[in-house]
Design a protein around this motif. Structure first.
Motif, PDB file in Angstrom:
ATOM      1  N   ARG A   1       2.083   2.289  -3.216  1.00  0.00           N
ATOM      2  CA  ARG A   1       1.072   2.943  -4.044  1.00  0.00           C
ATOM      3  C   ARG A   1       0.854   4.387  -3.608  1.00  0.00           C
ATOM      4  O   ARG A   1      -0.067   5.057  -4.076  1.00  0.00           O
ATOM      5  CB  ARG A   1      -0.253   2.169  -3.973  1.00  0.00           C
ATOM      6  CG  ARG A   1      -0.158   0.763  -4.540  1.00  0.00           C
ATOM      7  CD  ARG A   1       0.150   0.772  -6.030  1.00  0.00           C
ATOM      8  NE  ARG A   1       0.386  -0.561  -6.559  1.00  0.00           N
ATOM      9  CZ  ARG A   1       1.589  -1.016  -6.899  1.00  0.00           C
ATOM     10  NH1 ARG A   1       2.664  -0.266  -6.769  1.00  0.00           N
ATOM     11  NH2 ARG A   1       1.725  -2.217  -7.408  1.00  0.00           N
ATOM     12  N   GLY A   2       1.647   4.824  -2.649  1.00  0.00           N
ATOM     13  CA  GLY A   2       1.596   6.236  -2.264  1.00  0.00           C
ATOM     14  C   GLY A   2       0.779   6.545  -1.023  1.00  0.00           C
ATOM     15  O   GLY A   2       0.626   7.701  -0.649  1.00  0.00           O
ATOM     16  N   LEU A   3       0.248   5.509  -0.378  1.00  0.00           N
ATOM     17  CA  LEU A   3      -0.522   5.781   0.832  1.00  0.00           C
ATOM     18  C   LEU A   3       0.422   5.982   2.018  1.00  0.00           C
ATOM     19  O   LEU A   3       1.402   5.265   2.166  1.00  0.00           O
ATOM     20  CB  LEU A   3      -1.485   4.634   1.138  1.00  0.00           C
ATOM     21  CG  LEU A   3      -2.455   4.244   0.030  1.00  0.00           C
ATOM     22  CD1 LEU A   3      -3.536   3.326   0.586  1.00  0.00           C
ATOM     23  CD2 LEU A   3      -3.116   5.458  -0.597  1.00  0.00           C
ATOM     24  N   HIS A   4       0.092   6.946   2.858  1.00  0.00           N
ATOM     25  CA  HIS A   4       0.924   7.237   4.026  1.00  0.00           C
ATOM     26  C   HIS A   4       0.891   6.071   5.000  1.00  0.00           C
ATOM     27  O   HIS A   4      -0.074   5.319   5.040  1.00  0.00           O
ATOM     28  CB  HIS A   4       0.431   8.504   4.736  1.00  0.00           C
ATOM     29  CG  HIS A   4       0.503   9.721   3.875  1.00  0.00           C
ATOM     30  ND1 HIS A   4       1.590  10.570   3.885  1.00  0.00           N
ATOM     31  CD2 HIS A   4      -0.347  10.210   2.956  1.00  0.00           C
ATOM     32  CE1 HIS A   4       1.376  11.545   3.015  1.00  0.00           C
ATOM     33  NE2 HIS A   4       0.208  11.343   2.430  1.00  0.00           N
ATOM     34  N   GLU A   5       1.926   5.979   5.791  1.00  0.00           N
ATOM     35  CA  GLU A   5       2.016   4.891   6.779  1.00  0.00           C
ATOM     36  C   GLU A   5       0.735   4.790   7.622  1.00  0.00           C
ATOM     37  O   GLU A   5       0.159   3.722   7.790  1.00  0.00           O
ATOM     38  CB  GLU A   5       3.231   5.127   7.685  1.00  0.00           C
ATOM     39  CG  GLU A   5       3.415   4.094   8.769  1.00  0.00           C
ATOM     40  CD  GLU A   5       4.222   2.878   8.328  1.00  0.00           C
ATOM     41  OE1 GLU A   5       5.203   3.057   7.578  1.00  0.00           O
ATOM     42  OE2 GLU A   5       3.863   1.762   8.730  1.00  0.00           O
TER      43      GLU A   5
ATOM     44  N   GLN B   1      -2.248   6.014   7.099  1.00  0.00           N
ATOM     45  CA  GLN B   1      -3.387   5.682   6.240  1.00  0.00           C
ATOM     46  C   GLN B   1      -3.388   4.167   5.949  1.00  0.00           C
ATOM     47  O   GLN B   1      -4.417   3.496   6.037  1.00  0.00           O
ATOM     48  CB  GLN B   1      -3.154   6.446   4.940  1.00  0.00           C
ATOM     49  CG  GLN B   1      -4.339   6.822   4.125  1.00  0.00           C
ATOM     50  CD  GLN B   1      -3.858   7.624   2.890  1.00  0.00           C
ATOM     51  OE1 GLN B   1      -2.662   7.926   2.728  1.00  0.00           O
ATOM     52  NE2 GLN B   1      -4.786   7.964   2.029  1.00  0.00           N
TER      53      GLN B   1
ATOM     54  N   LEU C   1       0.832  -1.213   0.000  1.00  0.00           N
ATOM     55  CA  LEU C   1       0.000   0.000   0.000  1.00  0.00           C
ATOM     56  C   LEU C   1       0.865   1.262   0.000  1.00  0.00           C
ATOM     57  O   LEU C   1       0.535   2.254  -0.643  1.00  0.00           O
ATOM     58  CB  LEU C   1      -0.955   0.006   1.194  1.00  0.00           C
ATOM     59  CG  LEU C   1      -2.011  -1.108   1.218  1.00  0.00           C
ATOM     60  CD1 LEU C   1      -3.013  -0.866   2.328  1.00  0.00           C
ATOM     61  CD2 LEU C   1      -2.749  -1.211  -0.116  1.00  0.00           C
ATOM     62  N   LYS C   2       1.975   1.214   0.725  1.00  0.00           N
ATOM     63  CA  LYS C   2       2.854   2.386   0.725  1.00  0.00           C
ATOM     64  C   LYS C   2       3.473   2.589  -0.659  1.00  0.00           C
ATOM     65  O   LYS C   2       3.656   3.724  -1.102  1.00  0.00           O
ATOM     66  CB  LYS C   2       3.947   2.239   1.788  1.00  0.00           C
ATOM     67  CG  LYS C   2       3.394   2.426   3.191  1.00  0.00           C
ATOM     68  CD  LYS C   2       4.458   2.248   4.245  1.00  0.00           C
ATOM     69  CE  LYS C   2       5.341   3.472   4.351  1.00  0.00           C
ATOM     70  NZ  LYS C   2       6.401   3.287   5.360  1.00  0.00           N
TER      71      LYS C   2
END
Ligand SMILES: Nc1ncnc2c1ncn2[C@@H]1O[C@H](COP(=O)(O)OP(=O)(O)O)[C@@H](O)[C@H]1O
Ligand SMILES: [Mg+2]
Lengths: 445, 255
Positions: free
Chosen positions: A395-399, A401, A392-393
């Protein structure tokens, strides 16, 4: 003669505080007296007791409570109606600190013959069905809490569904527990009787409005005749300082299907003993659970799945999310009796630890006396999967999130199996709130 | 766009990459080939920022910035994308939710307003066509129960949605049948242009019939043993990896 050394016992003190007032029905009087006698002079179980190993009642033991009915002017919020699920608009019973509230209850649009009413009134009127079943199922070895409830209970819910009747919309039992200076105890009692070929959904919702200390000690008994279907959702959102010790027993007959989904969010200490007895062939029982604990909350579920006859199935998915110094305990007993050939029993306990300081105790306990059965059980305790986090990270999602989403994903299958849309929505919000407030998730980032 | 200088990296204390030098410019497609276990995935993962892999020496500069200083999510928001060799299944998280959140993060990074679910649906519908995926995939949990080929397509779908500057495609072709390979390659071709670059990690020469690389590098035991143009891939096809492996060993002995 009073035994001075025992005068200070929690149970005696508590029962003593109710005074000598008796219910009008003679059979209920007898039942209550028997229950009182069975626990008089008894101490609360300690952690030396196998079933209470991880659940200490030391702080409860020191507390003093007044019967909730004695709080004459509860500080009721003015938005009680908001807590009725839209699906249950036409049939819900509301209890304020365990006391039935006619004002906030409604039972219109029920099919002919269905009873949804205050148990106390039903018993006072001598309803033979209620009298026949009351106290028959909620029995555990060495347990003071079901008898405690039986000793003193008055109000509660009675639901009766006659033969071949289906109730489409859920029936909600709303337990509103108000914020008071005085510490109170309540013992709500529910009895559900489904005759042959009935269908219903019952939602039990316990909500604390403050951060106050109180003791909620509910007991529910369910009995389903042949070919019935019942979904039972319980949401425990009691005050963060509350004690919630509950008992649930379901007695399920041939070709019937009972599904229970219990969600534990509130209370400093919540302990649920749940029991499903599959009394005849081709019966199914589900006892699923979702637990979220943080701070120093403890949530303990002890279940008994009792297969007594052949060709029955059972399902238990118990998921716990543990943050901060929270503790979850799951003890799942499955009995497969000698006659219960071709039993198919599934049990899984999954614990997700968000912090390094939380604790999970998992104990599956299988006692199998039949030889042709399929029983699977498993318990896992773990943190979020680092490969999922990385995916998920990447893909650009913050930790934070990412951790929120994955935690939500962990809880989702239990939430999605609850067949009431607005409860699903409510629970999604609860999980979101839990993860947003999580210090472990924030600090990880 | 990407400059890798003397990169050494290890996992669990074992050195895997032993001095990689690589320069990838905008508009270029680089194929990284090599035998299994030579460190191709490690190279891709270390550029993407996988926490298990540690840079012990050298540096990776992306658009003038040292990647070692950046968390993987920051790299992603700045346009680094990795298509996983083994995409993980994520129960409880829907594909559409992941992609919308991810895309909105990129939009935020570029000072654009996030898209609401309906707007996003419009945006993604053409991307779905590109990879010939049914919209029902969006409602399923990320990769959950997807076949191998569906997982790879899903990776390219995500690439299409995020429109990265630097795409690291780790064996996206492995295990695909010819039809799926064609779809995936077409997608990759459509997505690569003058502004972005592709690092195509592959074990097989086959995908290079569909995607024409500007450079081919052969990775052997954590080092680039040979670099060349697209014709190098054909030579490898003919002679096999032993051809390069043998040569490096000779070189090694000569030193
Ligand atoms: N997480 C890991 N733990 C231990 N060894 C690893 C790990 N990841 C990769 N390796 C080792 O590093 C080497 C290179 O692996 P990898 O980069 O996956 O190669 P390739 O992608 O070229 O097949 C292999 O020997 C592999 O076993
Ligand atoms: Mg690889």
């Amino acid at each position: 003669m009073t035994d001075i050394s025992k005068e200070n016992l929690f149970i005696d003190r508590l029962i003593g505080s109710y005074g000598a007032e008796k219910p009008t029905n003679a059979r209920v009087q007898v039942l209550q007296e028997e229950a009182r006698n069975s626990i008089a002079g008894k101490e609360l179980p300690t952690t030396r007791h196998e079933e209470w190993k991880y659940c200490s009642l030391r702080t409860l033991n020191k507390q003093t409570f007044v019967p909730a009915k004695d709080i004459t002017n509860p500080s009721l919020p003015d938005n009680v109606g908001d807590y009725i699920y839209p699906e249950a608009e036409h049939h819900h019973l509301t209890f304020i600190n365990g006391v039935y509230s006619e004002k906030y209850s409604k039972t219109d649009k029920l099919p002919e013959g269905v009873i949804v009413a205050n148990l106390a009134e039903v018993l006072d009127a001598g309803n033979p069905i209620a009298l026949e079943h009351l106290g028959k199922y909620a029995k555990w070895e060495d347990d003071p809490f079901a008898p405690l409830n039986t000793s003193v209970f008055r109000d509660g819910a009675f639901i009766y569904v006659p033969r071949s009747v289906k109730i489409d919309d859920p029936i909600q039992l709303l337990f509103i527990n108000t914020d008071e200076k005085e510490q109170y105890v309540m013992t709500p009692r529910c009895l559900v009787v489904g005759e042959q070929s009935t269908e219903m959904t019952v939602v039990e919702d316990h909500i604390g409005f403050g951060d106050n200390v109180y003791f909620n000690c509910p007991v529910s008994e369910i009995t389903l005749a042949e070919n019935s279907h019942m979904t039972h959702v319980k949401l425990q959102r009691d005050s963060r300082q509350a004690y919630h010790i509950s008992r649930l027993a379901a007695d399920i007959s041939r070709d019937s299907d009972y599904k229970s989904y219990a969600v534990q969010l509130g209370s400093q200490l919540s302990r649920s003993d749940v029991k499903a007895v599959l009394t005849d062939e081709n019966t199914h029982a589900t006892l699923d659970g979702l637990v979220m604990v943080n701070g120093d909350q403890l949530s303990d579920t002890h279940s008994i799945m009792d297969h007594t006859m052949p060709n029955c199935t059972s399902h238990q998915l118990h998921k716990c999310i543990i943050d901060d110094d929270g503790t979850s305990v799951f003890n799942g007993k499955i009995f497969v009796r000698e006659d219960a050939q071709k039993t198919d029993a599934f049990q899984e306990n999954r614990n997700l630890q968000l912090s390094n300081t939380g604790t999970a105790y998992a104990k599956p306990q299988l006692e199998i006396f039949a030889d042709d059965v399929s029983c699977s059980h498993g318990a896992t305790i773990g943190q979020l999967d680092p490969e999922e986090v990385f995916y998920l990270k990447a893909r650009g999602l913050h930790e934070s999130q990412t951790r929120q989403i994955l935690t939500y994903g962990f809880a989702l299958d239990v939430i999605e199996s609850i067949p009431v849309a607005s409860i699903q929505k409510r629970l999604s919000k609860e999980v979101e709130k839990f993860t947003k407030e999580s210090q472990s998730i924030k600090e990880f980032a | 766009m990407l400059t890798i200088k003397n990169l050494h990296a290890e996992v669990e204390g074992i050195e895997i990459l032993k001095g990689i030098n690589l320069e990838i410019k905008a508009g270029e497609v680089h194929a990284i080939m090599g035998p299994n276990g030579s460190g191709k995935s490690t190279l891709a993962k270390i550029i993407a920022g996988h926490p298990s892999y540690e840079i012990t020496k050298g540096e990776i500069i992306y658009q003038g910035e040292d990647l070692a200083e950046m968390d993987p999510d920051e790299r992603a928001r700045k346009g680094v994308f990795m298509a996983f060799q083994y995409p993980v299944e994520i129960p409880g998280v829907s594909n559409s939710m992941l992609m919308r959140e991810a895309y909105n993060e990129v939009r935020k990074e570029n000072n654009e307003d996030p898209l609401d679910p309906l707007e996003f649906e419009d945006y993604i519908s053409e991307k779905l066509k590109m990879v010939e995926m049914d919209p029902s995939f969006l409602e399923r949990n990320v990769n959950a129960g997807f076949s191998g080929g569906e997982k790879k397509r899903n990776e390219i779908l995500q690439m299409a949605v995020l429109a990265p500057k630097l795409a690291l495609l780790d064996e996206t072709d492995s295990g695909l049948d010819i039809d799926a390979l064609r779809v995936v390659s077409d997608g990759i071709n459509k997505l690569s242009g003058k502004e972005n670059a592709v690092m195509l990690v592959t074990h097989y020469q086959r995908i290079l019939n569909y995607i024409t690389p500007d450079f081919v590098h052969v990775l052997v035991k954590g080092k680039i043993a040979k670099s060349g143009g697209k014709e190098l891939a054909h030579e490898l096809e003919e002679h096999g990896y032993e051809w390069v492996t043998a040569k490096t060993e000779v070189n090694g002995e000569a030193k």
